[in-house]
Design a protein around this motif. Structure first.
Motif, PDB file in Angstrom:
ATOM      1  N   GLN A  82     -10.294   7.448  14.411  1.00 38.93           N
ATOM      2  CA  GLN A  82      -9.011   7.737  14.222  1.00 38.93           C
ATOM      3  C   GLN A  82      -7.672   8.585  14.869  1.00 38.93           C
ATOM      4  N   ASP A  85      -6.285   6.643  17.097  1.00 41.71           N
ATOM      5  CA  ASP A  85      -5.012   5.483  16.223  1.00 41.71           C
ATOM      6  C   ASP A  85      -6.092   4.101  16.199  1.00 41.71           C
ATOM      7  N   TYR A  87      -7.739   2.358  13.855  1.00 39.62           N
ATOM      8  CA  TYR A  87      -8.623   2.337  12.488  1.00 39.62           C
ATOM      9  C   TYR A  87      -9.172   1.451  11.920  1.00 39.62           C
ATOM     10  N   VAL A 113     -10.445   7.820   3.588  1.00 36.45           N
ATOM     11  CA  VAL A 113      -9.040   7.922   4.519  1.00 36.45           C
ATOM     12  C   VAL A 113      -8.725   6.908   5.756  1.00 36.45           C
ATOM     13  N   THR A 114      -9.996   6.285   6.105  1.00 36.09           N
ATOM     14  CA  THR A 114      -9.623   4.830   6.912  1.00 36.09           C
ATOM     15  C   THR A 114      -8.973   3.513   5.974  1.00 36.09           C
ATOM     16  N   ARG A 117      -4.878   4.289   5.275  1.00 35.68           N
ATOM     17  CA  ARG A 117      -4.368   4.413   6.691  1.00 35.68           C
ATOM     18  C   ARG A 117      -4.069   3.434   6.768  1.00 35.68           C
ATOM     19  N   ASN A 119      -3.619   0.857   4.377  1.00 34.19           N
ATOM     20  CA  ASN A 119      -2.769   0.774   3.081  1.00 34.19           C
ATOM     21  C   ASN A 119      -3.874   0.013   2.532  1.00 34.19           C
ATOM     22  N   HIS A 457      -2.627  -0.046  11.740  1.00 33.39           N
ATOM     23  CA  HIS A 457      -2.245   1.003  11.404  1.00 33.39           C
ATOM     24  C   HIS A 457      -1.016   1.488  11.672  1.00 33.39           C
ATOM     25  N   PHE A 463       3.757   5.701   7.059  1.00 31.34           N
ATOM     26  CA  PHE A 463       3.076   4.544   7.113  1.00 31.34           C
ATOM     27  C   PHE A 463       2.807   3.095   5.921  1.00 31.34           C
ATOM     28  N   ASN A 464       2.951   4.438   4.731  1.00 31.76           N
ATOM     29  CA  ASN A 464       2.226   3.287   3.210  1.00 31.76           C
ATOM     30  C   ASN A 464       3.998   3.186   2.916  1.00 31.76           C
TER      31      ASN A 464
END
Length: 500
Positions: A82, A85, A87, A113-114, A117, A119, A457, A463-464
Motif C-alpha cells: 500500500q 501504491d 493496492y 481499507v484496500t 482505496r 473504490n 488506485h 480519489f473517490n
C-alpha cells in the motif's frame, strides 16, 4: 542480510541492494530477503523491479501462514505494498489473509481499507462489518465503518456510531479522524451549523498527534520566502533557450491542494496519447542529486548557479531515469504529465532544470479551496500541517499563491492558468484549450474520465470523487459556511478580488 541492514542504516541503498541480492541468490525462497530487496529497490526509485520481489515475498509468507495460521507478516507486507501504491497486490494478499485466519481483526481491516482505496465501496463495507463483529468496541474499526455506512446511504447510523465513539477515551489520531469523518457526514446531511465544531475539534486533536509534532511548521513558509528572494530573473533564465541533450520535457500539473488537479489529472490520463504520473517525489530526488553533485555545499540557489550545462543535462537525464524506473518505457512514448500538486513550491527549481517545459496551473475560488482542505483528512507533511488550523490554512494559501504570482512573471516556462469552475461548467471548452496548449488534439474519450478513474488506485485524497460523473455541487460550496469565513476574509480579500 546483516550487511544489507547496515547499508540501509547508512542510507546507502546501492550497497544494500548488492547484499540483499546476494541473500536472495543464496536462498531464493527466503521471504525476509525478498522483502528487504524489494523494499530497498522501491526506495531507490526502481518500483517496478521492487514490487516483483515484494510479491514473491508475499507468496512465501502466505505458504508459511497456511501452516501456522499466523498472518502478522503477510499483513505487514500488504501494508508495504500500500505504501508503494500497489493496492491491487495488497488486495490479493488481504484476501488470502482472511481466508487463512477469519478471526484476525487486522486482516479484515486491511481488506476494508484496500477495497476502499480501489473504490470498491460495497466490498469495503462488508469487510469492515466483519471486522466490527470481531471487535465491536474497537474505535479504529468503528471510525472506518462509519464513512462506509454513510457512503452506502446509512448516514444517520454513521452519525450515531461516530458520536458514540467520541464519548470514549480516544488517542489524538482517533479523535482527529472521528471528528473529521463526522463533520463530512453532517455536511452531507445539510446540518451545516454542526460541522465546524467538529472540524475545530479535529484541529485541536491533531496538535497531539506524534507525526504532526514531528513536522517543522515553519519549513515551507520559510522556503517560499527564500525562493522569492533567491530565484532571480537571471537564475531562472540562465539555461533558457539552450540546446539540451534530451529535448523531451514533462508537463507539470500544479496548483494548490484541493484546487482540481486530480480531476484534471484523470481527464488528461483518459487521452490515449498521455501518461500521468500521480504525486511522485521525482523533483525532490533531482534536488538531492544536485546536492550530491555539489558535495552538499551551499544552498540550492548556489548549487544551481555553480552548475554548467552538462550538470543540467545530467539532472534532466536523472529525472527521466527515475520516471522510467517507476513506470517503464511508456514515459517516453506519450506526453508525460507530472502531476504533483505542491511542486508549485519547487517551481523555481523546475524552471532551472526544465526551462523548456510547460505548466498547467489550476485555480479555484479560495474559499472552496480552504473549506475542502479543512474538511480533508491528510497525511502529515511539512505542507499539510499548515492546513490543520483554519487561520493557518488561509495564511498558507496566501503565501503559496503570492509565490505563484511572483514567479510566473519571471520564469521562462510557458504556462496556462485555468479555473476549476470553468472546467466544471464548460468542460469541453476548457479542456480543448488545455490539450491544445500541450500540443494534443481533442479526444472525446476524455469526457468519460470518471469511468477509467474508477478502475485504478489514485494517490490523491480525492480519489473517490473523481470516479463520479462531473457535478457542480462543489462550486460555491463555501456559501453554506459564509459566517465561518469572517475571521479569515482579510487574508483572502486580495485573492478574491483578483479571482472574480
Amino acid at each position: 542480510m546483516q550487511l544489507g541492514q547496515m547499508a540501509v542504516q547508512a542510507k546507502n541503498t546501492t550497497e544494500a541492494i548488492k547484499w540483499f541480492t546476494k541473500a536472495v541468490e543464496t536462498d531464493p525462497k527466503n521471504a525476509q530477503a525478498l522483502s528487504c530487496l524489494g523494499q530497498t529497490l522501491c526506495w531507490q526509485g526502481k518500483r517496478t523491479d521492487g514490487l516483483v520481489y515484494l510479491h514473491n515475498a508475499g507468496k512465501q509468507l502466505i505458504k508459511e501462514a497456511k501452516k501456522t495460521k499466523d498472518v502478522t507478516l503477510p499483513i505487514l507486507l500488504a501494508e508495504q505494498l500500500q505504501h508503494w501504491d500497489d493496492y491491487t497486490g495488497a488486495l490479493d494478499l488481504a484476501k488470502q489473509v482472511v481466508q487463512i485466519n477469519n478471526k484476525e481483526v487486522a486482516g479484515f481491516r486491511l481488506l476494508a481499507v484496500t477495497y476502499l482505496r480501489l473504490n470498491q465501496t460495497k466490498q469495503a463495507l462488508a469487510a469492515a462489518q466483519h471486522a466490527h463483529k470481531l471487535a465491536p468496541n474497537n474505535a479504529i474499526i468503528n471510525i472506518l465503518l462509519a464513512p462506509l455506512e454513510a457512503a452506502t446511504g446509512q448516514r444517520e447510523l454513521a452519525v450515531n456510531r461516530l458520536e458514540s465513539v467520541l464519548k470514549n477515551n480516544l488517542s489524538p489520531e482517533e479523535s482527529y479522524r472521528a471528528h473529521k469523518e463526522l463533520a463530512l457526514i453532517l455536511d452531507k446531511l445539510a446540518r451545516y451549523d454542526d460541522v465546524f465544531a467538529h472540524l475545530h475539534a479535529a484541529a485541536e486533536a491533531a496538535k497531539a498527534i506524534p507525526q504532526v509534532q514531528e513536522q517543522d511548521a515553519n519549513l515551507v513558509p520559510n522556503m517560499l520566502k527564500a525562493h522569492t528572494e533567491n530565484f532571480t530573473q537571471a537564475l531562472l533564465s540562465r539555461w533558457a533557450g539552450c540546446d539540451f541533450a534530451d529535448t523531451q520535457t514533462p508537463v507539470f500539473l500544479i496548483g494548490f491542494l484541493r484546487s482540481g488537479t486530480t480531476m484534471t489529472q484523470e481527464v488528461l490520463d483518459a487521452h490515449p496519447d498521455v501518461f500521468v504520473s500521480d504525486e511522485t517525489d521525482f523533483i525532490p530526488c533531482v534536488m538531492q542529486e544536485l546536492a550530491r553533485l555539489s558535495n552538499h555545499q551551499g544552498s540550492v540557489y548556489e548549487q544551481l548557479q555553480n552548475s554548467d550545462l552538462d550538470g543540467i543535462n545530467h539532472l534532466r537525464q536523472f529525472y527521466w531515469q527515475l520516471a522510467k524506473a517507476r513506470y517503464g518505457d511508456k514515459v517516453k512514448q506519450r506526453c508525460f504529465v507530472d502531476k504533483t500538486t505542491m511542486n508549485t513550491i519547487d517551481l523555481g527549481f523546475i524552471n532551472c532544470i526544465f526551462p523548456d517545459a510547460k505548466v498547467l496551473f489550476l485555480l479555484r475560488d479560495p474559499r472552496d479551496v480552504l473549506l475542502s482542505c479543512y474538511m480533508q483528512i491528510m497525511i502529515p507533511t511539512a505542507s499539510t500541517v499548515q492546513l490543520l488550523s483554519w487561520q493557518g490554512g488561509a495564511e498558507f494559501y496566501a503565501q503559496t499563491i503570492n509565490w505563484w504570482q511572483h514567479i510566473k512573471q519571471r520564469m521562462s516556462l510557458k504556462f496556462l492558468e485555468f479555473k476549476y469552475e470553468d472546467a466544471v461548467t464548460d468542460f469541453e471548452g476548457t479542456y480543448r484549450k488545455v490539450f491544445d496548449f500541450i500540443g494534443l488534439d481533442w479526444n472525446p474519450a476524455v469526457v468519460n474520465f470518471h469511468q477509467s478513474a474508477a478502475k485504478k488506485h489514485i494517490v490523491s485524497p480525492s480519489f473517490n470523487q473523481v470516479t463520479q460523473p462531473l457535478y457542480t455541487s462543489s462550486v460555491s460550496r463555501w456559501r453554506r459556511y459564509e459566517k465561518e469565513f469572517e475571521p479569515i476574509n482579510g487574508i483572502l480579500q486580495a485573492f478574491l478580488k483578483s479571482y472574480h
